[in-house]
Design a protein around this motif. Sequence first.
Motif, PDB file in Angstrom:
ATOM      1  N   PHE A  61       0.829  -1.202   0.000  1.00  0.00           N
ATOM      2  CA  PHE A  61       0.000   0.000   0.000  1.00  0.00           C
ATOM      3  C   PHE A  61       0.869   1.259   0.000  1.00  0.00           C
ATOM      4  CE2 PHE A  61      -3.893  -2.366   1.557  1.00  0.00           C
ATOM      5  CZ  PHE A  61      -4.680  -2.017   0.473  1.00  0.00           C
ATOM      6  N   ALA A  62       1.946   1.258   0.797  1.00  0.00           N
ATOM      7  CA  ALA A  62       2.834   2.424   0.823  1.00  0.00           C
ATOM      8  C   ALA A  62       3.484   2.635  -0.533  1.00  0.00           C
ATOM      9  CB  ALA A  62       3.891   2.252   1.908  1.00  0.00           C
ATOM     10  N   TYR A  63       3.986   1.558  -1.112  1.00  0.00           N
ATOM     11  CA  TYR A  63       4.710   1.665  -2.380  1.00  0.00           C
ATOM     12  C   TYR A  63       3.791   2.123  -3.506  1.00  0.00           C
ATOM     13  CZ  TYR A  63       7.485   0.375  -6.470  1.00  0.00           C
ATOM     14  OH  TYR A  63       8.168   0.413  -7.663  1.00  0.00           O
ATOM     15  N   TRP A  64       2.618   1.507  -3.643  1.00  0.00           N
ATOM     16  CA  TRP A  64       1.766   1.842  -4.775  1.00  0.00           C
ATOM     17  C   TRP A  64       1.066   3.183  -4.598  1.00  0.00           C
ATOM     18  CZ3 TRP A  64       2.602   0.091  -9.308  1.00  0.00           C
ATOM     19  CH2 TRP A  64       3.251  -1.146  -9.454  1.00  0.00           C
ATOM     20  N   SER A  65       0.904   3.627  -3.367  1.00  0.00           N
ATOM     21  CA  SER A  65       0.439   4.996  -3.153  1.00  0.00           C
ATOM     22  C   SER A  65       1.527   5.983  -3.571  1.00  0.00           C
ATOM     23  CB  SER A  65       0.070   5.206  -1.683  1.00  0.00           C
ATOM     24  OG  SER A  65      -0.348   6.538  -1.447  1.00  0.00           O
ATOM     25  N   TRP A  66       2.763   5.668  -3.219  1.00  0.00           N
ATOM     26  CA  TRP A  66       3.903   6.494  -3.642  1.00  0.00           C
ATOM     27  C   TRP A  66       3.966   6.568  -5.164  1.00  0.00           C
ATOM     28  CZ3 TRP A  66       8.502   4.715  -6.098  1.00  0.00           C
ATOM     29  CH2 TRP A  66       9.547   5.651  -6.154  1.00  0.00           C
ATOM     30  N   ARG A  67       3.804   5.431  -5.816  1.00  0.00           N
ATOM     31  CA  ARG A  67       3.825   5.397  -7.281  1.00  0.00           C
ATOM     32  C   ARG A  67       2.636   6.176  -7.851  1.00  0.00           C
ATOM     33  NH1 ARG A  67       5.187   4.608 -10.991  1.00  0.00           N
ATOM     34  NH2 ARG A  67       5.118   2.567 -11.997  1.00  0.00           N
ATOM     35  N   ALA A  68       1.459   6.034  -7.249  1.00  0.00           N
ATOM     36  CA  ALA A  68       0.266   6.716  -7.745  1.00  0.00           C
ATOM     37  C   ALA A  68       0.385   8.228  -7.625  1.00  0.00           C
ATOM     38  CB  ALA A  68      -0.969   6.232  -6.981  1.00  0.00           C
ATOM     39  N   VAL A  82      11.002   1.410  -0.503  1.00  0.00           N
ATOM     40  CA  VAL A  82      11.136  -0.008  -0.152  1.00  0.00           C
ATOM     41  C   VAL A  82      11.592  -0.141   1.302  1.00  0.00           C
ATOM     42  CG1 VAL A  82      12.528  -2.094  -0.557  1.00  0.00           C
ATOM     43  CG2 VAL A  82      11.508  -0.872  -2.488  1.00  0.00           C
ATOM     44  N   GLY A  83      12.545   0.698   1.701  1.00  0.00           N
ATOM     45  CA  GLY A  83      13.001   0.682   3.089  1.00  0.00           C
ATOM     46  C   GLY A  83      11.896   1.041   4.062  1.00  0.00           C
ATOM     47  N   VAL A  84      11.068   2.011   3.691  1.00  0.00           N
ATOM     48  CA  VAL A  84       9.918   2.366   4.534  1.00  0.00           C
ATOM     49  C   VAL A  84       8.955   1.182   4.623  1.00  0.00           C
ATOM     50  CG1 VAL A  84       7.860   3.831   4.647  1.00  0.00           C
ATOM     51  CG2 VAL A  84      10.093   4.842   4.174  1.00  0.00           C
ATOM     52  N   ILE A 225       1.549   7.568   4.166  1.00  0.00           N
ATOM     53  CA  ILE A 225       3.011   7.697   4.254  1.00  0.00           C
ATOM     54  C   ILE A 225       3.631   7.639   2.858  1.00  0.00           C
ATOM     55  CG2 ILE A 225       5.108   6.496   5.003  1.00  0.00           C
ATOM     56  CD1 ILE A 225       3.518   5.749   7.580  1.00  0.00           C
ATOM     57  N   GLY A 226       3.168   6.694   2.037  1.00  0.00           N
ATOM     58  CA  GLY A 226       3.683   6.606   0.679  1.00  0.00           C
ATOM     59  C   GLY A 226       3.426   7.879  -0.100  1.00  0.00           C
ATOM     60  N   ALA A 227       2.209   8.418   0.035  1.00  0.00           N
ATOM     61  CA  ALA A 227       1.869   9.658  -0.666  1.00  0.00           C
ATOM     62  C   ALA A 227       2.719  10.821  -0.177  1.00  0.00           C
ATOM     63  CB  ALA A 227       0.386   9.965  -0.476  1.00  0.00           C
ATOM     64  N   GLN A 236      -4.269  16.165  -0.885  1.00  0.00           N
ATOM     65  CA  GLN A 236      -4.076  14.789  -1.346  1.00  0.00           C
ATOM     66  C   GLN A 236      -3.972  13.829  -0.163  1.00  0.00           C
ATOM     67  OE1 GLN A 236      -0.630  15.814  -3.791  1.00  0.00           O
ATOM     68  NE2 GLN A 236      -1.732  15.068  -5.610  1.00  0.00           N
ATOM     69  N   LEU A 237      -3.326  14.262   0.915  1.00  0.00           N
ATOM     70  CA  LEU A 237      -3.225  13.411   2.098  1.00  0.00           C
ATOM     71  C   LEU A 237      -4.599  13.195   2.734  1.00  0.00           C
ATOM     72  CD1 LEU A 237       0.064  14.703   3.761  1.00  0.00           C
ATOM     73  CD2 LEU A 237      -0.284  12.573   2.506  1.00  0.00           C
ATOM     74  N   ALA A 238      -5.449  14.226   2.699  1.00  0.00           N
ATOM     75  CA  ALA A 238      -6.811  14.068   3.208  1.00  0.00           C
ATOM     76  C   ALA A 238      -7.580  13.052   2.370  1.00  0.00           C
ATOM     77  CB  ALA A 238      -7.527  15.416   3.218  1.00  0.00           C
ATOM     78  N   THR A 239      -7.357  13.072   1.053  1.00  0.00           N
ATOM     79  CA  THR A 239      -7.996  12.091   0.182  1.00  0.00           C
ATOM     80  C   THR A 239      -7.496  10.685   0.489  1.00  0.00           C
ATOM     81  OG1 THR A 239      -8.285  13.728  -1.578  1.00  0.00           O
ATOM     82  CG2 THR A 239      -8.353  11.410  -2.227  1.00  0.00           C
TER      83      THR A 239
END
Length: 369
Positions: A61-68, A82-84, A225-227, A236-239
């Motif tokens: 979830f963290a990674y794909w939110s970061w990617r999104a 990845v470390g996170v 966190i990813g975002a 965006q964080l609220a979303t």
Amino acid sequence: MSSLAQPLVDREDLREQVDTRLRAVLAEQRTVLAGISGDADPLADAWSQMLRGGKRLRAAFAYWSWRAHGGAPGGAEAASIVGVGAALELFQAAALFHDDVMDRSDTRRGVPTAHRTFAARHRDAGWSGDADQFGLSAAILLGDLSLVASEDEFLRAVRDVPAAAVAPARSLFTQMRTEVTVGQYLDMHAQMLPWTDDFDADERRAREVVRSKSARYSVESPIAIGAALAGADAEQLATCSAFGLPLGEAFQLRDDLLGAFGDPEATGKPAGDDLREGKRTLLVVRAMRALGPVERAELASRLGAPDLTASDVEKMQRTIRETGAVDEVEQLIETLSGSALATLESSGLSGPAVETLGDLARAAVQRAA
């Protein structure tokens, strides 16, 4: 996790990258522990056992939110996320060590829990003192070790990330850990209270436990966190929260159904494990609300009873099903996950990474383990 989710977590080699980082952390910790004393080796073995399993859902979830939110695969920034993800998995391991102690669980993912393993080691060696207490103490310390390591890994992972992105991510990581700790207390507290006819209060407590103990740290916080690490702004964080929190609730409600009715071969835990532990889940609260006084008293007397037989568990499962509580929880899962997915669809985000995030969301609530 459902068969759908496994390849999702494997996309862009994420699972292997996270597992590689976790193996590196464990290798470092083995060296540290060995430098302190050879008697500490069993701690590293048990820690490795806990980290060997797991869905890696939080990392995903963290990674794909970061990617999104604009993160690109490959390079130093991807290594940071990845470390996170590894830090999130280390924190989960800490929570599971402690959760198993508080619930006095016998198995985790089909093998004996850490406290049972260390109690057996004590008995087999013929050591003096209380074997069970030794096991509980060792498991608590394992949880503490993994908690410390999660902080270290998070700080290592973000050391080269711009400070403007690290600050909100760090705040979210800290808040997440506090919420889980309080959620564990709320879960324990709810199980100690006598049953009354104030089912609204019982349901409020059950939902509070769902949100604080699981929904936020399993789904909402990793997504946020990813975002944040991708540079997401406040809106965006609220979303992310509007998407992640209801999805996290649906995720935990699915877990509650599996805890009561899941296949032991899939869940790695005994049939009706939550019923054996006396969990005050929303499922149980809804069932108690629907029962008459006599049936309610009978179910209450069996929840968490130490001498439950397989037949007792089957009877409790049948009683709960007959109240319609299972159907109610399934409907709530559908409502919550539908709300989450609608938020994602209206977020303004687009592209393959967003599609993967949505697919992960669906898999999280459709799983069988």
